[in-house]
Design a protein around this motif. Structure first.
Motif, PDB file in Angstrom:
ATOM      1  N   SER A  68      20.170   8.701  17.820  1.00  0.00           N
ATOM      2  CA  SER A  68      19.466   9.007  16.311  1.00  0.00           C
ATOM      3  C   SER A  68      19.882   9.984  15.656  1.00  0.00           C
ATOM      4  O   SER A  68      20.520  11.042  16.059  1.00  0.00           O
ATOM      5  N   ASN A  69      20.393   9.715  14.399  1.00  0.00           N
ATOM      6  CA  ASN A  69      21.137  10.562  13.626  1.00  0.00           C
ATOM      7  C   ASN A  69      19.956  10.599  13.033  1.00  0.00           C
ATOM      8  O   ASN A  69      20.577   9.939  11.609  1.00  0.00           O
ATOM      9  N   ILE A  70      19.081  11.559  12.784  1.00  0.00           N
ATOM     10  CA  ILE A  70      18.219  10.977  11.164  1.00  0.00           C
ATOM     11  C   ILE A  70      18.238  13.205  10.704  1.00  0.00           C
ATOM     12  O   ILE A  70      17.862  14.006  11.430  1.00  0.00           O
ATOM     13  N   PRO A  71      18.877  13.179   9.411  1.00  0.00           N
ATOM     14  CA  PRO A  71      18.596  14.701   9.107  1.00  0.00           C
ATOM     15  C   PRO A  71      17.381  15.015   8.732  1.00  0.00           C
ATOM     16  O   PRO A  71      16.593  14.758   8.681  1.00  0.00           O
ATOM     17  N   ASP A  72      17.492  16.590   9.072  1.00  0.00           N
ATOM     18  CA  ASP A  72      16.370  17.442   9.041  1.00  0.00           C
ATOM     19  C   ASP A  72      15.746  17.594   7.657  1.00  0.00           C
ATOM     20  O   ASP A  72      14.655  17.543   6.238  1.00  0.00           O
ATOM     21  N   VAL A 123      20.199   5.018  15.516  1.00  0.00           N
ATOM     22  CA  VAL A 123      19.899   4.685  14.795  1.00  0.00           C
ATOM     23  C   VAL A 123      20.020   5.894  13.700  1.00  0.00           C
ATOM     24  O   VAL A 123      20.194   6.353  14.019  1.00  0.00           O
ATOM     25  N   THR A 124      20.635   5.986  12.284  1.00  0.00           N
ATOM     26  CA  THR A 124      20.836   6.560  11.302  1.00  0.00           C
ATOM     27  C   THR A 124      20.493   6.081  10.125  1.00  0.00           C
ATOM     28  O   THR A 124      19.794   5.297   9.561  1.00  0.00           O
ATOM     29  N   ALA A 125      20.614   7.276   9.714  1.00  0.00           N
ATOM     30  CA  ALA A 125      19.257   7.638   7.901  1.00  0.00           C
ATOM     31  C   ALA A 125      20.050   8.440   7.615  1.00  0.00           C
ATOM     32  O   ALA A 125      20.384   9.715   7.329  1.00  0.00           O
ATOM     33  N   ARG A 126      20.171   8.077   5.578  1.00  0.00           N
ATOM     34  CA  ARG A 126      20.867   9.159   5.196  1.00  0.00           C
ATOM     35  C   ARG A 126      20.178   8.891   3.773  1.00  0.00           C
ATOM     36  O   ARG A 126      19.816   7.258   3.633  1.00  0.00           O
ATOM     37  N   LYS A 127      20.401   9.936   2.339  1.00  0.00           N
ATOM     38  CA  LYS A 127      20.358   9.510   1.140  1.00  0.00           C
ATOM     39  C   LYS A 127      21.469   9.094   0.494  1.00  0.00           C
ATOM     40  O   LYS A 127      22.057   8.894   1.019  1.00  0.00           O
ATOM     41  N   VAL A 128      21.099   7.775   0.108  1.00  0.00           N
ATOM     42  CA  VAL A 128      21.976   7.702  -0.913  1.00  0.00           C
ATOM     43  C   VAL A 128      21.237   7.215  -2.351  1.00  0.00           C
ATOM     44  O   VAL A 128      20.252   7.032  -2.318  1.00  0.00           O
ATOM     45  N   ARG A 129      22.077   6.862  -2.829  1.00  0.00           N
ATOM     46  CA  ARG A 129      21.870   6.854  -4.649  1.00  0.00           C
ATOM     47  C   ARG A 129      21.775   5.176  -5.244  1.00  0.00           C
ATOM     48  O   ARG A 129      21.949   4.414  -4.392  1.00  0.00           O
ATOM     49  N   ARG A 130      20.614   5.114  -6.363  1.00  0.00           N
ATOM     50  CA  ARG A 130      20.534   3.588  -6.948  1.00  0.00           C
ATOM     51  C   ARG A 130      21.630   2.952  -7.385  1.00  0.00           C
ATOM     52  O   ARG A 130      22.147   2.096  -6.193  1.00  0.00           O
ATOM     53  N   GLU A 175       0.866  -1.024   0.404  1.00  0.00           N
ATOM     54  CA  GLU A 175      -0.005   0.562  -0.005  1.00  0.00           C
ATOM     55  C   GLU A 175       1.053   1.331   0.206  1.00  0.00           C
ATOM     56  O   GLU A 175       1.583   1.523   1.097  1.00  0.00           O
ATOM     57  N   LEU A 176       1.453   1.846  -0.856  1.00  0.00           N
ATOM     58  CA  LEU A 176       2.280   2.939  -1.570  1.00  0.00           C
ATOM     59  C   LEU A 176       1.505   3.508  -1.234  1.00  0.00           C
ATOM     60  O   LEU A 176       0.359   4.541  -1.648  1.00  0.00           O
ATOM     61  N   SER A 177       2.100   5.303  -0.448  1.00  0.00           N
ATOM     62  CA  SER A 177       1.841   6.363   0.381  1.00  0.00           C
ATOM     63  C   SER A 177       3.053   6.925   0.378  1.00  0.00           C
ATOM     64  O   SER A 177       4.519   6.607   0.617  1.00  0.00           O
ATOM     65  N   GLU A 178       2.485   8.399   0.307  1.00  0.00           N
ATOM     66  CA  GLU A 178       4.552   9.498   0.272  1.00  0.00           C
ATOM     67  C   GLU A 178       4.056   9.534   1.951  1.00  0.00           C
ATOM     68  O   GLU A 178       3.092  10.358   2.455  1.00  0.00           O
ATOM     69  N   PHE A 179       5.240   9.723   2.805  1.00  0.00           N
ATOM     70  CA  PHE A 179       5.278   9.632   4.245  1.00  0.00           C
ATOM     71  C   PHE A 179       6.727  10.765   4.283  1.00  0.00           C
ATOM     72  O   PHE A 179       7.595  10.470   3.815  1.00  0.00           O
ATOM     73  N   ASP A 180       6.298  11.056   5.698  1.00  0.00           N
ATOM     74  CA  ASP A 180       7.916  12.076   6.077  1.00  0.00           C
ATOM     75  C   ASP A 180       8.459  10.379   6.521  1.00  0.00           C
ATOM     76  O   ASP A 180       8.155  10.036   7.905  1.00  0.00           O
ATOM     77  N   ILE A 181      10.032  10.524   5.828  1.00  0.00           N
ATOM     78  CA  ILE A 181      10.887   9.251   7.201  1.00  0.00           C
ATOM     79  C   ILE A 181      10.972   9.575   8.225  1.00  0.00           C
ATOM     80  O   ILE A 181      11.039   8.415   8.933  1.00  0.00           O
TER      81      ILE A 181
END
Length: 744
Positions: A688-692, A727-734, A658-664
């Motif tokens: 945690s380390n989650i960029p804004d 917990v760490t989150a970051r953007k990565v390229r494909r 069930e796809l939806s757009e949400f703030d990670i």
């Protein structure tokens, strides 16, 4: 002695003297001849005067006998002419005549002048007046005229003869003076000739003779010959130039002799270096040849070291007159140590004047006397091969030329040593190649098509079961070794490669001398000349009999294996179908069971929530605790049932996202809250380390959160008390995670 700056000036001086002498001589001869001719004319004219005066007297006498007539007038005219001629001659005798080349009488001839003046005076005062009077007398006075004639003329004729005799006497005197002058001139000429001869001999002939003698000495090889010429002229300059030339020739000759000796030295070293291709033998011969050379001031002692670049040490290969103890001490010399090691380190010739005073010389021989060293690096292709250590007498200093000779010697030895090392490597390579060919049963061959000569390697003889000493290989003998059924094929393949340019890579059979058949693989390349004509063929032959046998066995094995695989595959396919049917039944069972279980479980969870919140009435704390346990257990069981259902859906391929757009960031923050209490309870550091600006994603939020909760649950489950979870989150390229988009 007169000094001249050049031979030209000297010859000009001599020529001037001779020319002046001959000029004066010729001039005086001409003057004398001229005067002699004038005197002769004067004497002749004086003699003519006597004849004239006698003729005048006779003509006057004859005229007096003639009566007045025309004839008498003619005679009178002739007499007057002779009188005038006589008078003119008198004055010519006194004053001279350019026409008759008669000069006036010299003042030195006073006697002739006196006689002539007397005659002139007699003529003017007595004779001429008497003759003029006699011309006018009549015939009757003939006797008177005769008396006058005798008195004035005939009695005075001896005076004319006296004048002639005086002139002749003067002429004889002049002739005697001329002869005397000749003698003086001849004497002066001989004196002058002697002076010139002495002058030329001393200043030209002798120096030239000394030059000639010195030249002959130089021709005989005496380059110390010198010319002692102290003149400042051309011969002196030539002498100085000759001395300089002799000095230069001596220097040049000595240089050539020294150069010849150096060439002999280099030839001896080169000959010694070329006598053997064994390293130790060649270096020993070279060292002995160097130590026996005369042009170098060497002691009969030395050694040759070779450099091991991997171990960074010099190894003693050969030595001369080294004691066993000292040879053992110098068997290895580290890089940069002692003179030999420094020679390798600095890559230059090292000369030491005295081993006892040179602190660089760290390895000394106690019993050895004071000596010097020259260490020569052996270098080829910008690589140090080793060094030659030669001993010098103490205090001997090598000249630049000797050092250059040493450098030339090392160049020859370096080239020879490099050739020996290359030969050793070649021998090792050839041995390795022969061993490799033996192991691989691979031989090589070379066929000169033009000369029809064929070369086989040793392994090729072994493949064909032949001996190089007993078998003469050629293309025809090779074909005889080919199996009769394969000869036409082999011959055609060779011709196709030679004349049609086709590749040559074939398998065929050969027959060994013992009758055994082997299979070989032959491969070759053809070399063509500029016109496209084949000239050579190079190839290899490998015995593939065992490989072919293995290939045949492997083929049979593969066929059997294929048959068994097909049978097993059929069994597996049947088993797969059964398993898939069972799996489908399981999935259907799980789906039905989970549905049947969730319905009553939801009721249990719902009623437990109602009881906990007191909607059905108040309950005790103990009851409330029991109800909460029921609620928690129901929730856990529901979660397990959902996981089983999801697993079943995944296996059956019925899972839907069930796809939806949400703030990670919000999703992660919401998941972290659940574990804060557990982190506090177990004293686990939870960060945690989650960029804004991580942004939003399009995905199944429930599945993402479920995966995150599972990860956090495992993290807290396997983290000891007092540990940490981050917990760490970051953007990565494909491309960073290997994900690529697919269009369906």
């Amino acid at each position: 002695m007169l000094k001249f700056k050049s031979l030209a000036a000297k010859f000009i001086f001599i020529g001037g003297i001779i020319s002046a002498f001959f000029a004066i001589f010729i001039y005086t001869s001409l003057v004398f001849t001229h005067n002699l001719r004038g005197n002769a004319s004067r004497i002749a004219l004086a003699g003519k005067e006597r004849m004239l005066i006698i003729g005048i007297s006779y003509q006057v006498k004859f005229m007096l006998l003639l009566p007045p007539s025309t004839e008498k007038e003619i005679f009178t005219g002739n007499a007057e002419s002779r009188i005038a001629e006589y008078e003119k001659a008198l004055y010519i005798l006194r004053d001279g005549s350019e026409k008759l080349m008669i000069k006036p009488i010299s003042a030195a001839d006073q006697e002739s002048i006196s006689h002539l003046n007397t005659l002139i005076e007699l003529w003017q005062k007595k004779q001429k007046p008497a003759l003029l009077v006699m011309l006018k007398l009549p015939p009757e006075r003939k006797n008177e005229a005769c008396g006058m004639c005798h008195s004035a003329i005939r009695n005075n004729i001896p005076m004319i003869e006296t004048l002639v005799k005086s002139l002749e006497t003067q002429q004889e005197k002049v002739l005697r003076d001329r002869d005397t002058l000749k003698y003086y001139v001849i004497g002066f000429f001989f004196i002058l000739a002697g002076f010139i001869t002495f002058f030329v001999r001393r200043t030209i002939i002798k120096p030239v003779g000394r030059l000639s003698d010195a030249t002959k000495e130089i021709e005989q090889g005496n380059f110390d010959a010198r010319v002692n010429v102290k003149t400042n002229n051309d011969i002196g300059v030539l002498g100085n130039m000759f001395n300089n030339m002799a000095q230069n020739l001596k220097q040049l000759f000595n240089d050539k002799i020294q150069h010849l000796q150096e060439l002999i030295v280099l030839n001896e070293v080169s000959t010694a270096a070329g006598q053997s291709l064994r390293r130790e033998v060649m270096l020993d011969k070279v060292l002995n040849a160097i130590l026996s050379l005369e042009p170098l001031s060497l002691e009969k002692k030395g050694a040759v070291f070779l450099y091991d670049e991997d171990e960074k040490i010099l190894k003693l290969i050969v030595s001369s007159n080294f004691s066993n103890e000292f040879a053992g001490r110098c068997s290895t010399v580290p890089y940069g140590e002692c003179l030999c090691g420094l020679c390798v380190e600095k890559d230059e010739i090292i000369v030491s004047g005295n081993s006892e005073e040179d602190k660089r010389h760290s390895r000394t021989e106690p019993e050895a006397k004071g000596h010097g060293h020259v260490i020569l690096p052996l270098k080829a292709r910008d690589k140090i091969l080793g060094v030659i250590c030669l001993y010098l007498p103490a205090g001997i200093k090598l000249s630049d030329r000797e050092i250059e000779l040493c450098r030339s010697i090392t160049d020859i030895i370096s080239v020879s040593l490099q050739n020996v090392l290359s030969y050793e490597k070649t021998q090792q390579s050839e041995a390795s190649l022969r061993e490799a060919q033996r192991i691989a049963r691979l031989g090589n061959w070379r066929w000169d098509v033009v000369k029809n000569t064929l070369y086989w390697s040793d392994e090729l003889y072994r493949i064909f079961g032949l001996s190089p000493q007993e078998f003469v290989v050629s293309y025809e003998t090779f074909l005889n070794c080919v199996h009769p059924d394969d000869r036409e094929f082999v011959s055609k393949s060779v011709n196709d490669a030679l004349y049609e340019g086709k590749p040559f890579s074939i398998d065929h059979r050969i027959v060994l001398p013992d009758g055994a058949e082997h299979i070989i693989h032959a491969q070759a390349d053809v070399i063509f000349d500029e016109s496209g004509k084949p000239i050579k063929m190079l190839g290899t032959v490998q015995d593939v009999t065992e490989r072919k046998q293995l290939e045949y066995a492997l083929q049979k094995f593969n066929e059997e294996l294929t048959k068994k695989v097909q049978e097993r595959t059929k069994e597996l396919m049947e088993a797969k179908e059964i398993a898939e049917a069972a799996n489908r039944a399981k999935s259907e069972f799980l789906a039905n069971m989970s549905h049947e279980l969730r319905t009553p479980l939801n009721s249990v969870i719902g009623f437990s929530e109602v009881l906990t919140e007191g909607l059905a009435g108040n309950i005790t704390d103990k009851q409330k605790e029991y109800v909460q346990d029921i609620w928690k257990s129901g929730k856990h069981l529901l979660r397990l049932i959902n996981d089983i259902l999801d697993l079943s859906n995944i296996e059956t391929g019925t899972m839907e996202l069930e796809l939806s757009e949400f703030d990670i960031k919000e999703l992660i923050a919401g998941s972290l809250v659940i574990f804060k209490e557990k982190a506090i309870k177990h004293k686990i550091k939870f960060t945690s380390n989650i960029p804004d600006d991580i942004g939003v994603v399009t995905a199944d939020a429930v599945k993402i959160k479920q995966a995150l909760l599972n990860l956090l649950g495992n993290a807290f489950k396997f983290t000891d008390d007092g540990g940490s979870v981050r917990v760490t989150a970051r953007k990565v390229r494909r491309s960073e995670i290997g994900v690529r988009s697919e269009k369906k």
